[in-house]
Design a protein around this motif. Structure first.
Motif, PDB file in Angstrom:
ATOM      1  N   MET A   1    -117.110  69.766  53.959  1.00 52.78           N
ATOM      2  CA  MET A   1    -118.573  69.298  53.489  1.00 52.78           C
ATOM      3  C   MET A   1    -119.351  68.829  54.417  1.00 52.78           C
ATOM      4  SD  MET A   1    -118.579  65.344  51.157  1.00 52.78           S
ATOM      5  CE  MET A   1    -116.653  65.814  50.694  1.00 52.78           C
ATOM      6  N   ASP A   2    -120.204  69.797  53.331  1.00 57.98           N
ATOM      7  CA  ASP A   2    -121.719  69.549  54.713  1.00 57.98           C
ATOM      8  C   ASP A   2    -122.530  68.360  54.761  1.00 57.98           C
ATOM      9  OD1 ASP A   2    -123.110  69.391  52.427  1.00 57.98           O
ATOM     10  OD2 ASP A   2    -124.143  71.756  52.671  1.00 57.98           O
ATOM     11  N   GLU A   3    -123.384  67.594  55.003  1.00 50.89           N
ATOM     12  CA  GLU A   3    -124.557  66.452  55.457  1.00 50.89           C
ATOM     13  C   GLU A   3    -124.885  66.301  53.685  1.00 50.89           C
ATOM     14  OE1 GLU A   3    -127.987  64.590  57.792  1.00 50.89           O
ATOM     15  OE2 GLU A   3    -127.135  66.541  57.978  1.00 50.89           O
ATOM     16  N   ILE A   4    -125.502  67.152  52.728  1.00 53.40           N
ATOM     17  CA  ILE A   4    -125.863  67.485  52.480  1.00 53.40           C
ATOM     18  C   ILE A   4    -124.667  66.477  50.572  1.00 53.40           C
ATOM     19  CG2 ILE A   4    -127.277  67.768  49.549  1.00 53.40           C
ATOM     20  CD1 ILE A   4    -128.828  70.126  51.657  1.00 53.40           C
ATOM     21  N   ASP A   5    -124.115  67.528  50.839  1.00 55.38           N
ATOM     22  CA  ASP A   5    -122.516  66.571  49.825  1.00 55.38           C
ATOM     23  C   ASP A   5    -122.314  65.426  49.812  1.00 55.38           C
ATOM     24  OD1 ASP A   5    -122.810  69.178  48.325  1.00 55.38           O
ATOM     25  OD2 ASP A   5    -121.302  69.906  50.072  1.00 55.38           O
ATOM     26  N   MET A   6    -122.003  64.772  51.202  1.00 54.61           N
ATOM     27  CA  MET A   6    -121.711  63.459  52.186  1.00 54.61           C
ATOM     28  C   MET A   6    -122.776  62.642  51.705  1.00 54.61           C
ATOM     29  SD  MET A   6    -120.275  64.865  55.840  1.00 54.61           S
ATOM     30  CE  MET A   6    -120.586  63.194  56.287  1.00 54.61           C
ATOM     31  N   ILE A   7    -124.383  63.198  51.649  1.00 58.62           N
ATOM     32  CA  ILE A   7    -124.741  61.927  50.919  1.00 58.62           C
ATOM     33  C   ILE A   7    -124.997  62.213  49.468  1.00 58.62           C
ATOM     34  CG2 ILE A   7    -127.924  61.767  51.225  1.00 58.62           C
ATOM     35  CD1 ILE A   7    -128.432  63.068  53.364  1.00 58.62           C
ATOM     36  N   ARG A   8    -125.130  62.922  48.881  1.00 54.62           N
ATOM     37  CA  ARG A   8    -124.675  63.162  47.500  1.00 54.62           C
ATOM     38  C   ARG A   8    -123.137  62.341  47.206  1.00 54.62           C
ATOM     39  NH1 ARG A   8    -124.908  68.592  45.789  1.00 54.62           N
ATOM     40  NH2 ARG A   8    -126.855  68.181  45.743  1.00 54.62           N
ATOM     41  N   GLN A   9    -122.479  62.302  47.790  1.00 57.64           N
ATOM     42  CA  GLN A   9    -121.443  61.379  47.373  1.00 57.64           C
ATOM     43  C   GLN A   9    -121.518  59.937  47.268  1.00 57.64           C
ATOM     44  OE1 GLN A   9    -117.593  62.115  49.504  1.00 57.64           O
ATOM     45  NE2 GLN A   9    -116.675  61.323  47.974  1.00 57.64           N
ATOM     46  N   ARG A  10    -122.523  59.408  48.683  1.00 61.94           N
ATOM     47  CA  ARG A  10    -122.718  58.556  48.529  1.00 61.94           C
ATOM     48  C   ARG A  10    -123.534  57.831  48.708  1.00 61.94           C
ATOM     49  NH1 ARG A  10    -123.162  59.367  54.240  1.00 61.94           N
ATOM     50  NH2 ARG A  10    -125.147  59.313  54.172  1.00 61.94           N
ATOM     51  N   LYS A  11    -124.536  58.088  47.277  1.00 60.36           N
ATOM     52  CA  LYS A  11    -125.193  57.776  46.531  1.00 60.36           C
ATOM     53  C   LYS A  11    -125.036  57.577  45.294  1.00 60.36           C
ATOM     54  CE  LYS A  11    -129.810  57.074  44.912  1.00 60.36           C
ATOM     55  NZ  LYS A  11    -130.424  56.029  45.429  1.00 60.36           N
ATOM     56  N   MET A  12    -124.018  58.842  44.350  1.00 62.74           N
ATOM     57  CA  MET A  12    -122.588  58.105  43.377  1.00 62.74           C
ATOM     58  C   MET A  12    -121.883  57.112  43.923  1.00 62.74           C
ATOM     59  SD  MET A  12    -123.968  61.030  41.424  1.00 62.74           S
ATOM     60  CE  MET A  12    -122.880  60.520  40.488  1.00 62.74           C
ATOM     61  N   GLU A  13    -121.468  57.328  44.487  1.00 59.74           N
ATOM     62  CA  GLU A  13    -120.975  55.962  44.818  1.00 59.74           C
ATOM     63  C   GLU A  13    -121.431  54.397  44.461  1.00 59.74           C
ATOM     64  OE1 GLU A  13    -118.170  56.486  48.552  1.00 59.74           O
ATOM     65  OE2 GLU A  13    -117.580  58.114  47.635  1.00 59.74           O
ATOM     66  N   GLY A  14    -121.972  54.863  45.294  1.00 57.66           N
ATOM     67  CA  GLY A  14    -123.664  52.912  44.928  1.00 57.66           C
ATOM     68  C   GLY A  14    -124.928  53.531  44.049  1.00 57.66           C
ATOM     69  N   LEU A  15    -124.783  54.433  43.021  1.00 53.69           N
ATOM     70  CA  LEU A  15    -125.125  54.167  42.233  1.00 53.69           C
ATOM     71  C   LEU A  15    -123.980  53.095  40.529  1.00 53.69           C
ATOM     72  CD1 LEU A  15    -127.307  57.347  41.724  1.00 53.69           C
ATOM     73  CD2 LEU A  15    -127.618  55.125  41.109  1.00 53.69           C
ATOM     74  N   LYS A  16    -123.059  54.193  41.040  1.00 52.09           N
ATOM     75  CA  LYS A  16    -121.590  54.004  40.626  1.00 52.09           C
ATOM     76  C   LYS A  16    -121.106  52.232  40.333  1.00 52.09           C
ATOM     77  CE  LYS A  16    -116.990  54.537  39.434  1.00 52.09           C
ATOM     78  NZ  LYS A  16    -115.769  55.231  40.409  1.00 52.09           N
ATOM     79  N   LYS A  17    -121.210  51.713  41.577  1.00 51.22           N
ATOM     80  CA  LYS A  17    -121.113  50.262  41.709  1.00 51.22           C
ATOM     81  C   LYS A  17    -121.993  49.614  40.480  1.00 51.22           C
ATOM     82  CE  LYS A  17    -118.268  50.674  46.057  1.00 51.22           C
ATOM     83  NZ  LYS A  17    -118.775  50.493  47.625  1.00 51.22           N
ATOM     84  N   GLU A  18    -123.317  49.704  41.253  1.00 50.41           N
ATOM     85  CA  GLU A  18    -124.239  49.245  41.035  1.00 50.41           C
ATOM     86  C   GLU A  18    -124.138  48.844  39.275  1.00 50.41           C
ATOM     87  OE1 GLU A  18    -127.818  46.339  40.174  1.00 50.41           O
ATOM     88  OE2 GLU A  18    -127.087  47.317  41.800  1.00 50.41           O
ATOM     89  N   LEU A  19    -124.053  50.480  38.623  1.00 51.41           N
ATOM     90  CA  LEU A  19    -123.259  50.619  36.717  1.00 51.41           C
ATOM     91  C   LEU A  19    -122.424  49.448  36.302  1.00 51.41           C
ATOM     92  CD1 LEU A  19    -123.985  51.888  34.325  1.00 51.41           C
ATOM     93  CD2 LEU A  19    -122.625  53.197  34.787  1.00 51.41           C
ATOM     94  N   GLU A  20    -121.215  49.640  37.979  1.00 52.43           N
ATOM     95  CA  GLU A  20    -119.922  48.159  37.173  1.00 52.43           C
ATOM     96  C   GLU A  20    -120.696  47.461  37.600  1.00 52.43           C
ATOM     97  OE1 GLU A  20    -117.281  49.673  40.544  1.00 52.43           O
ATOM     98  OE2 GLU A  20    -116.295  51.295  38.690  1.00 52.43           O
ATOM     99  N   LYS A  21    -121.356  46.636  38.642  1.00 51.90           N
ATOM    100  CA  LYS A  21    -122.264  45.373  38.013  1.00 51.90           C
ATOM    101  C   LYS A  21    -122.900  45.123  37.581  1.00 51.90           C
ATOM    102  CE  LYS A  21    -123.336  41.913  42.515  1.00 51.90           C
ATOM    103  NZ  LYS A  21    -123.777  42.525  43.149  1.00 51.90           N
TER     104      LYS A  21
END
Length: 130
Positions: A1-21
């Motif tokens: 997994m390259d750096e862009i994929d890691m950034i994308r994954q962190r961003k998706m996790e953050g968006l998912k948590k915000e949506l759940e909240k």
């Protein structure tokens, strides 16, 4: 997994948590007989405050439920069921004393707390279910 994929994954996790909240309001929602089953099945952990307008202990517990809805946002969703207007649900769960808190985990009744109990006691009862 390259750096862009890691950034994308962190961003998706953050968006998912915000949506759940956002799905968990910071205040209790009104629940009716017609929407009760859908409401309790929709979220993992649901607390329904069974109350009535004329009930003094219910009025004492109401601000506690409001505080808990804010403090436990994202973990627990709270609802309020007026037993005078929703007799079917009150009869279905044999609500004979109010206030009564019905606690649902995965759509199934997991606990029942009767009376105007202190906030800490409610939190203690909810902790194992969170």
């Amino acid at each position: 997994m390259d750096e862009i994929d890691m950034i994308r994954q962190r961003k998706m996790e953050g968006l998912k948590k915000e949506l759940e909240k956002r799905e968990y309001p910071a205040e209790p929602l009104e629940v009716t007989d017609a929407a009760f089953d859908e409401f309790t099945a929709r979220h993992t952990l649901v607390v329904v405050d069974c109350w009535a307008q004329w009930c003094g202990p219910c009025r004492m517990l109401s601000p506690v439920i409001d505080e808990l809805a804010t403090e436990l946002r994202g973990k627990v969703i709270f609802g309020k069921l007026n037993v005078d207007h929703n007799k079917g649900t009150a009869m279905r769960f044999a609500i004979t004393s109010i206030p009564a808190l019905l606690v649902f985990r995965d759509g199934k009744l997991a606990d029942r707390i009767v009376g105007a109990v202190p906030k800490q006691k409610i939190i203690q009862r909810l902790q194992p279910l969170m």
